[in-house]
Design an enzyme around this catalytic site. Structure first.
Site, mmCIF file in Angstrom:
data_model
loop_
_atom_site.group_PDB
_atom_site.id
_atom_site.type_symbol
_atom_site.label_atom_id
_atom_site.label_comp_id
_atom_site.label_asym_id
_atom_site.label_seq_id
_atom_site.Cartn_x
_atom_site.Cartn_y
_atom_site.Cartn_z
ATOM 1 N N ASP A 1 38.388 -59.511 -7.012
ATOM 2 C CA ASP A 1 39.518 -60.435 -7.023
ATOM 3 C C ASP A 1 39.611 -61.030 -8.421
ATOM 4 O OD1 ASP A 1 40.270 -63.601 -5.389
ATOM 5 O OD2 ASP A 1 41.579 -62.093 -6.295
ATOM 6 N N PRO A 2 39.931 -60.203 -9.409
ATOM 7 C CA PRO A 2 39.824 -60.673 -10.783
ATOM 8 C C PRO A 2 40.899 -61.682 -11.168
ATOM 9 C CG PRO A 2 40.804 -58.494 -10.734
ATOM 10 C CD PRO A 2 40.409 -58.816 -9.323
ATOM 11 N N HIS B 1 42.578 -59.812 -2.452
ATOM 12 C CA HIS B 1 42.191 -59.137 -3.677
ATOM 13 C C HIS B 1 43.406 -58.992 -4.565
ATOM 14 C CE1 HIS B 1 38.948 -56.999 -1.078
ATOM 15 N NE2 HIS B 1 38.661 -58.258 -1.308
ATOM 16 N N THR B 2 43.289 -59.558 -5.788
ATOM 17 C CA THR B 2 44.400 -59.390 -6.718
ATOM 18 C C THR B 2 44.525 -57.913 -7.038
ATOM 19 O OG1 THR B 2 43.918 -61.520 -7.717
ATOM 20 C CG2 THR B 2 45.298 -60.017 -8.953
ATOM 21 N N LYS B 3 45.714 -57.380 -6.839
ATOM 22 C CA LYS B 3 45.887 -55.961 -7.134
ATOM 23 C C LYS B 3 46.773 -55.738 -8.341
ATOM 24 C CE LYS B 3 45.314 -54.600 -2.345
ATOM 25 N NZ LYS B 3 45.972 -54.254 -1.103
#
Lengths: 282, 273
Positions: free
Chosen positions: B154-155, B50-52
């Site tokens: 996970d944008p 997950h892109t954080k």
């Protein structure tokens, strides 16, 4: 056509370089009742001969709306046609969802053709037994295509498929050069004339034919029986006078498809089991 | 140069001695280890997907419609946290013949989007049937993409500006990293929302000529250069008309630092150092 030893499997070539199963599938299309299509610069008209397998049954539906800008007429195994309709509708709606714009009809036709081709190259499948005339609009204008069980597709100015389609084709070949500049009404009248040729002795009426139109700025619509009857009557009478009358009839609800006398499943299975291929095909 | 204030963007907290911290890693969701083996260390922890946080980012993108088409503008900087690391990054891209795309946010995600769009445009081109994907289609495709990724937590960490012209109609839209999308006559991302849009609201007109529209954008970009610390004085403008997309070479604007207020900047704010 007679049986031979190379026609059991769709994946068996004959020594003459033919796939007999595919050709037999195209025969099934020829046995179905006629479907006719023609186009002008602004509209595409589809017409179908509606055959009921008995007086008690309703006729088979042969005209289907796929999307606001695409519709089809089918000839052959209508059950296969319904499956392809469902696929086409699904593709159109998916495209609309992702791109917020209508799927170009030419691309849909190629997708259907590729789907049909798969069935000609798998030993556990059989070719679709239905021919489609696909009428639709895209950025480049109105188009008419034919899809074959073989997986081929062709674009036409005008065409007819199904039984006694040769008579309709002869009429279309005589007249097609004038189609491009026809008005909508003139185009529908040409379509009805072509249907008449296929019906031969029978009297043309809104009970034994169906017409659908799609055009620039006009969503695909299957004509209801009243409008259709008005067009049929105008075939005999003065052509120009009737034009206004017909337009008034069509004002109401162009976006709603009104079914012609369909109740339940139509003619399939109503006739006796042993009557042969004409039962399945309309 | 004083790097004491440097902060690498959102770095994962680094444990001085990772082995001693192994016991605290949780395998509750681990597909094989299950809920009770939190001290088991033979299997490496499943990577986070997950892109954080974004790492290398671009700042504002501006877009305006004008009489003959659409203009997009952005600077050519990509920052690594608080440092302006890369100064020649093109954040505008032509998509087919009808559309231009500008992105702020994570540059690597912008590059990934460009790969996808290249494939999309190539497939569309290969049909060779007189139909082509226009700005409406690409805008909606990007919206589906961004919203889909957002739903997976996970944008693609971008705000996208999409400008295009098709059949004489200008189109200007935005898609954000959570899938918010809209169209408008003038748009901006990031700091541009706060600094450029008020100027657009006052000064934009539908019948602006190309020169007027460029002047408006340059005025806004200059304000952004003065006030946005991640902006640099090196800009590109993409011009989309019926004839196609043209992205200018990078250029700089004249700045003026001799305002009296700049001379003694802390005069109005007495601090302890």
């Amino acid at each position: 056509m007679f049986r031979n030893q190379y026609d059991t499997d769709v994946t068996t070539w004959s020594p003459a370089g033919r796939l007999h199963q595919v050709e037999y599938a195209m025969e099934a299309v020829k046995q179905g009742s006629a479907a006719i299509g023609l186009r002008s610069k602004t509209h595409v008209v589809l017409a179908a001969v509606n055959k009921a397998s008995s007086e008690l049954s309703s006729h088979q539906k042969k005209l289907f709306k796929i999307d606001n800008h695409i519709g089809i007429a089918m000839a052959g195994l209508t059950a296969d046609g319904r499956v392809l309709s469902r696929y086409m509708r699904s593709e159109c709606i998916n495209h609309k969802f992702v791109y917020e714009s209508p799927l170009p009809v030419g691309r849909l036709v190629v997708q259907v053709a590729d789907k049909a081709q798969v069935c000609t190259q798998r030993s556990w499948k059989r070719p679709y037994g239905v021919g489609l005339l696909v009428a639709g609009l895209d950025e480049t204008g109105p188009h008419l295509y034919q899809n074959c069980p073989s997986g081929n597709y062709f674009e036409f100015h005008a065409f007819a498929i199904g039984s006694r389609s040769q008579a309709a084709k002869t009429y279309l070949e005589r007249k097609f050069e004038s189609f491009m500049d026809c008005s909508k009404e003139e185009l529908v009248r040409h379509a009805l004339h072509a249907v008449k040729e296929s019906l031969q002795e029978e009297e043309l009426s809104s009970a034994n034919c169906g017409v659908a139109i799609v055009g620039v700025g006009e969503p695909f619509v299957i004509l209801d029986s009243k409008t259709l009857q008005a067009y049929i009557e105008s075939l005999e009478g003065a052509k120009d006078d009737q034009a206004t009358k017909i337009e008034v009839e069509e004002e109401r609800n162009p976006a709603v498809i009104e079914r012609q006398d369909v109740s339940g499943g139509g003619g399939v299975g109503v006739g006796a089991e042993g009557e042969g291929p004409s039962d399945m095909e309309t | 140069m004083d790097f004491s204030n440097f902060q690498a963007p959102g770095m994962y907290p680094y444990h001085a001695s990772s082995s001693s911290k192994q016991a605290e890693k949780s395998y509750v969701d681990h597909p094989i280890m299950g809920p009770h083996n939190s001290s088991f260390t033979l299997m490496p922890e499943a990577p986070s997907k997950h892109t954080k946080y974004p790492y290398v980012t671009g700042t504002s993108v501006l877009g305006v419609k004008y009489k003959d088409g659409v203009l997009l503008a952005s600077d050519t900087a990509a920052s690594y946290g608080s440092t302006v690391r890369y100064k020649s990054v093109q954040r505008l891209k032509a998509v087919g013949k009808t559309t231009a795309l500008g992105a702020s946010g994570e540059i690597s995600d912008f590059q990934a989007i460009n790969e996808l769009l290249d494939q999309l445009i190539t497939n569309d081109y290969m049909w060779d049937d007189g139909n082509n994907l226009g700005p409406v289609e690409i805008h909606n495709y990007l919206n589906r993409l961004m919203y889909g990724r957002r739903n997976k937590f996970d944008p693609l960490w971008n705000s996208l500006v999409l400008g295009g012209v098709k059949n004489g109609q200008q189109y200007l839209g935005v898609v954000t990293m959570i899938g918010v999308h809209y169209v408008d006559d003038h748009v901006a991302t990031g700091f541009g929302n706060h600094l450029a849009r008020p100027i657009f609201r006052d000064e934009w007109r539908a019948d602006m000529t190309h020169e007027e529209a460029v002047a408006l954008l340059e005025k806004c970009m200059l304000v952004l250069f003065y006030r946005d610390r991640s902006a640099i004085n090196k800009f590109q403008i993409a011009n989309v008309t019926e004839a196609g997309v043209h992205i200018s070479e990078p250029y700089a604007l004249q700045t003026n630092w001799s305002y009296k207020a700049f001379e003694n900047p802390t005069a109005g704010a007495v601090g302890s150092w």
